[in-house]
Design a protein around this motif. Sequence first.
Motif, mmCIF file in Angstrom:
data_model
loop_
_atom_site.group_PDB
_atom_site.id
_atom_site.type_symbol
_atom_site.label_atom_id
_atom_site.label_comp_id
_atom_site.label_asym_id
_atom_site.label_seq_id
_atom_site.Cartn_x
_atom_site.Cartn_y
_atom_site.Cartn_z
ATOM 1 N N VAL A 76 21.330 41.839 80.969
ATOM 2 C CA VAL A 76 22.223 42.966 80.741
ATOM 3 C C VAL A 76 21.640 43.835 79.634
ATOM 4 O O VAL A 76 21.189 43.333 78.610
ATOM 5 N N GLY A 77 21.685 45.134 79.873
ATOM 6 C CA GLY A 77 21.199 46.064 78.870
ATOM 7 C C GLY A 77 21.744 47.445 79.140
ATOM 8 O O GLY A 77 22.762 47.601 79.807
ATOM 9 N N ALA A 78 21.045 48.439 78.649
ATOM 10 C CA ALA A 78 21.421 49.832 78.889
ATOM 11 C C ALA A 78 20.321 50.488 79.700
ATOM 12 O O ALA A 78 19.135 50.222 79.498
ATOM 13 N N SER A 79 20.729 51.334 80.630
ATOM 14 C CA SER A 79 19.765 52.069 81.445
ATOM 15 C C SER A 79 19.245 53.268 80.657
ATOM 16 O O SER A 79 19.743 53.583 79.575
ATOM 17 N N ALA A 80 18.276 53.947 81.242
ATOM 18 C CA ALA A 80 17.727 55.145 80.603
ATOM 19 C C ALA A 80 18.798 56.217 80.414
ATOM 20 O O ALA A 80 18.737 57.009 79.478
ATOM 21 N N SER A 81 19.808 56.216 81.292
ATOM 22 C CA SER A 81 20.883 57.207 81.189
ATOM 23 C C SER A 81 21.944 56.814 80.161
ATOM 24 O O SER A 81 22.855 57.576 79.887
ATOM 25 N N GLY A 82 21.833 55.599 79.613
ATOM 26 C CA GLY A 82 22.801 55.128 78.638
ATOM 27 C C GLY A 82 23.904 54.276 79.216
ATOM 28 O O GLY A 82 24.693 53.687 78.483
ATOM 29 N N ALA A 83 23.998 54.198 80.542
ATOM 30 C CA ALA A 83 24.993 53.341 81.187
ATOM 31 C C ALA A 83 24.589 51.877 81.005
ATOM 32 O O ALA A 83 23.409 51.559 80.853
ATOM 33 N N SER A 84 25.567 50.995 81.028
ATOM 34 C CA SER A 84 25.260 49.569 81.018
ATOM 35 C C SER A 84 24.575 49.222 82.341
ATOM 36 O O SER A 84 24.862 49.824 83.375
ATOM 37 N N GLU A 85 23.663 48.263 82.285
ATOM 38 C CA GLU A 85 22.913 47.913 83.492
ATOM 39 C C GLU A 85 22.760 46.409 83.611
ATOM 40 O O GLU A 85 22.488 45.715 82.631
ATOM 41 N N ILE A 86 22.946 45.926 84.829
ATOM 42 C CA ILE A 86 22.728 44.522 85.159
ATOM 43 C C ILE A 86 21.461 44.449 85.993
ATOM 44 O O ILE A 86 21.285 45.227 86.935
ATOM 45 N N LYS A 87 20.589 43.505 85.655
ATOM 46 C CA LYS A 87 19.370 43.326 86.441
ATOM 47 C C LYS A 87 18.936 41.869 86.389
ATOM 48 O O LYS A 87 19.507 41.062 85.655
ATOM 49 N N ARG A 88 17.974 41.555 87.201
ATOM 50 C CA ARG A 88 17.382 40.206 87.274
ATOM 51 C C ARG A 88 18.434 39.129 87.552
ATOM 52 O O ARG A 88 18.355 38.025 87.033
ATOM 53 N N PHE A 89 19.405 39.444 88.376
ATOM 54 C CA PHE A 89 20.442 38.482 88.745
ATOM 55 C C PHE A 89 19.852 37.501 89.745
ATOM 56 O O PHE A 89 19.369 37.879 90.806
ATOM 57 N N TRP A 90 19.894 36.201 89.396
ATOM 58 C CA TRP A 90 19.252 35.182 90.240
ATOM 59 C C TRP A 90 19.943 33.841 90.081
ATOM 60 O O TRP A 90 20.266 33.434 88.951
ATOM 61 N N THR A 91 20.163 33.188 91.185
ATOM 62 C CA THR A 91 20.554 31.778 91.169
ATOM 63 C C THR A 91 19.599 31.038 92.081
ATOM 64 O O THR A 91 19.150 31.577 93.105
ATOM 65 N N THR A 92 19.274 29.823 91.710
ATOM 66 C CA THR A 92 18.390 29.021 92.553
ATOM 67 C C THR A 92 19.109 28.717 93.870
ATOM 68 O O THR A 92 20.339 28.667 93.921
ATOM 69 N N PRO A 93 18.358 28.501 94.937
ATOM 70 C CA PRO A 93 18.994 28.181 96.219
ATOM 71 C C PRO A 93 19.974 27.006 96.132
ATOM 72 O O PRO A 93 21.043 27.044 96.741
ATOM 73 N N ALA A 94 19.651 25.982 95.351
ATOM 74 C CA ALA A 94 20.528 24.810 95.228
ATOM 75 C C ALA A 94 21.855 25.141 94.542
ATOM 76 O O ALA A 94 22.846 24.446 94.743
ATOM 77 N N ALA A 95 21.881 26.204 93.747
ATOM 78 C CA ALA A 95 23.093 26.565 93.002
ATOM 79 C C ALA A 95 24.001 27.521 93.773
ATOM 80 O O ALA A 95 25.139 27.746 93.370
ATOM 81 N N ARG A 96 23.505 28.053 94.868
ATOM 82 C CA ARG A 96 24.286 29.048 95.611
ATOM 83 C C ARG A 96 25.487 28.417 96.293
ATOM 84 O O ARG A 96 25.447 27.273 96.725
#
Length: 154
Positions: A76-96
Amino acid sequence: MLRQASFPEDSASVSSLLDDYLRQTETEKAEHGLVPPTDPLPERYRQEVAHPAESLNGLRVIVANAEGEDCGLVVVGASASGASEIKRFWTTPAARGRGVGSALIGEALRGIDRPVRLSVWEWREPAIQLYKKLGFVSAVPWDDREGLLCLELA
């Protein structure tokens, strides 16, 4: 169990989860004809995997652990526009299918300013369904890569 990553203690775990996520993404992009199937990880991704503390400096990295094993992350961070941004969301296959992803996104959304934006590959239907269930809607694209959807939560 969720925790905010702490570096250098979580470097190996975050690196491994990022590597899984980025390699899976590149594989899927090749399957959809967006990159050649033999392309290795782009240099910027290799650097992110090799040096997560530096690459993710200033960002909030949340790690999920189930049954003693780290099995997911979101950044979680801020985008270039200043909006909050979510990225790199990942769960392992076993956790899904075990609520790990929902817990990660819920924690990512806790306490961050709106709007929140994210991008997701159009073939990642389970993630898209989760985002829409949480109220994310299609947004004016800020990334014009083919097959990438831009979503926003007001």
